[in-house]
Design a protein around this motif. Structure first.
Motif, PDB file in Angstrom:
ATOM      1  N   ALA A   1      42.885   3.234 -45.493  1.00 34.59           N
ATOM      2  CA  ALA A   1      42.902   4.693 -45.450  1.00 34.59           C
ATOM      3  C   ALA A   1      42.274   5.212 -44.163  1.00 34.59           C
ATOM      4  CB  ALA A   1      42.171   5.261 -46.667  1.00 34.59           C
ATOM      5  N   PHE A   2      41.154   4.618 -43.768  1.00 37.73           N
ATOM      6  CA  PHE A   2      40.487   5.062 -42.540  1.00 37.73           C
ATOM      7  C   PHE A   2      41.368   4.799 -41.326  1.00 37.73           C
ATOM      8  CE2 PHE A   2      37.797   4.892 -38.853  1.00 37.73           C
ATOM      9  CZ  PHE A   2      36.833   5.861 -39.085  1.00 37.73           C
TER      10      PHE A   2
ATOM     11  N   LEU B   1      44.207   7.293 -41.238  1.00 33.87           N
ATOM     12  CA  LEU B   1      43.708   8.623 -40.895  1.00 33.87           C
ATOM     13  C   LEU B   1      43.393   8.725 -39.405  1.00 33.87           C
ATOM     14  CD1 LEU B   1      42.728  11.419 -41.769  1.00 33.87           C
ATOM     15  CD2 LEU B   1      40.486  10.404 -42.240  1.00 33.87           C
TER      16      LEU B   1
ATOM     17  N   GLY C   1      46.629   8.475 -37.411  1.00 33.89           N
ATOM     18  CA  GLY C   1      47.386   9.709 -37.554  1.00 33.89           C
ATOM     19  C   GLY C   1      46.796  10.829 -36.730  1.00 33.89           C
ATOM     20  N   THR C   2      45.472  10.897 -36.676  1.00 33.72           N
ATOM     21  CA  THR C   2      44.820  11.900 -35.832  1.00 33.72           C
ATOM     22  C   THR C   2      45.152  11.662 -34.372  1.00 33.72           C
ATOM     23  OG1 THR C   2      43.001  12.082 -37.410  1.00 33.72           O
ATOM     24  CG2 THR C   2      42.601  12.897 -35.185  1.00 33.72           C
TER      25      THR C   2
END
Length: 289
Positions: A40-41, A44, A47-48
């Motif tokens: 997940a990290f 994220l 994606g950022t």
């Protein structure tokens, strides 16, 4: 203690680790959250980074943003994994001391050492990338160097995480401390790896057998994959948990001289067979080394 006896000690250690896990299955949540949180990290952070690409284009440096996003995601995911591994080890010692473990308590205890654990996560990730690059080289000598570095690094850092969590050692001191414990438990550590490797092999062979049976019944690779892949995840989670449990058991005996709860029947023999050697190890531990 001879090599054969040490290997048998490792097999017994693996068996008792299975018993402890059977009685406290909540420990399995640590590697589950480590994997899910790390993925997940990474997604994220990456994606950022992708969202910043238009700004990077304006600065004429799109690749820099992509690499930065990958680095943040990769190192962050490694830190999440290390944090939950440290939490697992704390929770395991809680069990050995007769207390009920919890994910929240384990992660909270690990978080108290977040600085050192983050430094360890970054360093271990960098070394891992270097080793992978060496082993993927077309040059045989470089591949050999990569293999030697991989083995040496694994030995030196075997007890790094428990040292950080239980001794509050700095990143500079963890390697020497870990090496000391490995030197005094080399036979048991090798035996533990052998014993756990056997257990892991049984787990994954079971997964292959179930997936093969699913294929024979259905005649479909998709069905076999649908059945086998979740079982692979389960086997990996169990294997990771058993590794953490056995490592804490070795660490506990090496630093206290007493077999921890669940491992009273293990014939530990830390370092030399004479009591003076073991006493010396305990004196170094109490003195902070």
């Amino acid at each position: 203690m001879g090599l054969r006896s040490r290997l048998w000690t490792g097999i017994t250690l693996a068996r008792d680790s299975v018993t402890l896990l059977r009685d406290h299955p909540s420990l399995l949540w640590f590697p589950v959250f480590a994997g899910a949180g790390g993925v997940a990290f990474f997604l994220l952070a990456f994606g950022t980074g992708l969202g910043l690409v238009p700004l990077a284009v304006l600065a004429n440096a799109p690749e820099a943003a992509m690499y930065a996003a990958l680095a943040i995601g990769y190192f962050g995911a490694s830190f999440v994994a290390v944090l939950f591994t440290a939490g697992l080890m704390f929770a395991t010692r809680e069990v050995m001391e007769g207390r009920e473990p919890s994910v929240r308590g384990g992660v909270s205890a690990a978080w108290e050492h977040k600085g050192t654990l983050f430094a360890w996560a970054v360093l271990s990730t960098v070394v891992g990338l270097v080793v992978r690059a060496l082993q993927e080289s077309d040059n045989l000598a470089t591949v050999v160097v990569g293999a030697l570095l991989s083995v040496s690094w694994a030995v030196v850092t075997y007890f790094v995480v428990p040292v950080v969590v239980f001794e509050d050692e700095t990143i500079r001191g963890v390697f020497g401390r870990s090496t000391d414990i490995v030197r005094d438990t080399w036979g048991e550590s090798l035996g533990a790896e052998f014993g756990l490797g056997f257990v892991h092999g049984v787990l994954f062979l079971g997964v292959v057998a179930v997936a093969a049976l699913a294929f024979l019944v259905s005649g479909s690779f998709a069905v076999a994959a649908a059945v086998g892949l979740p079982l692979v995840v389960v086997a990996f989670v169990v294997a990771s948990t058993l590794n953490g449990i056995a490592k804490v058991a070795l660490y506990e005996y090496a630093t206290t001289g007493e077999p921890p709860h669940y491992f009273e029947n293990v014939d530990f023999d830390v370092g030399d067979t004479d009591a003076a050697s073991q006493s010396g190890l305990q004196d170094r531990f109490r003195g902070g080394i």
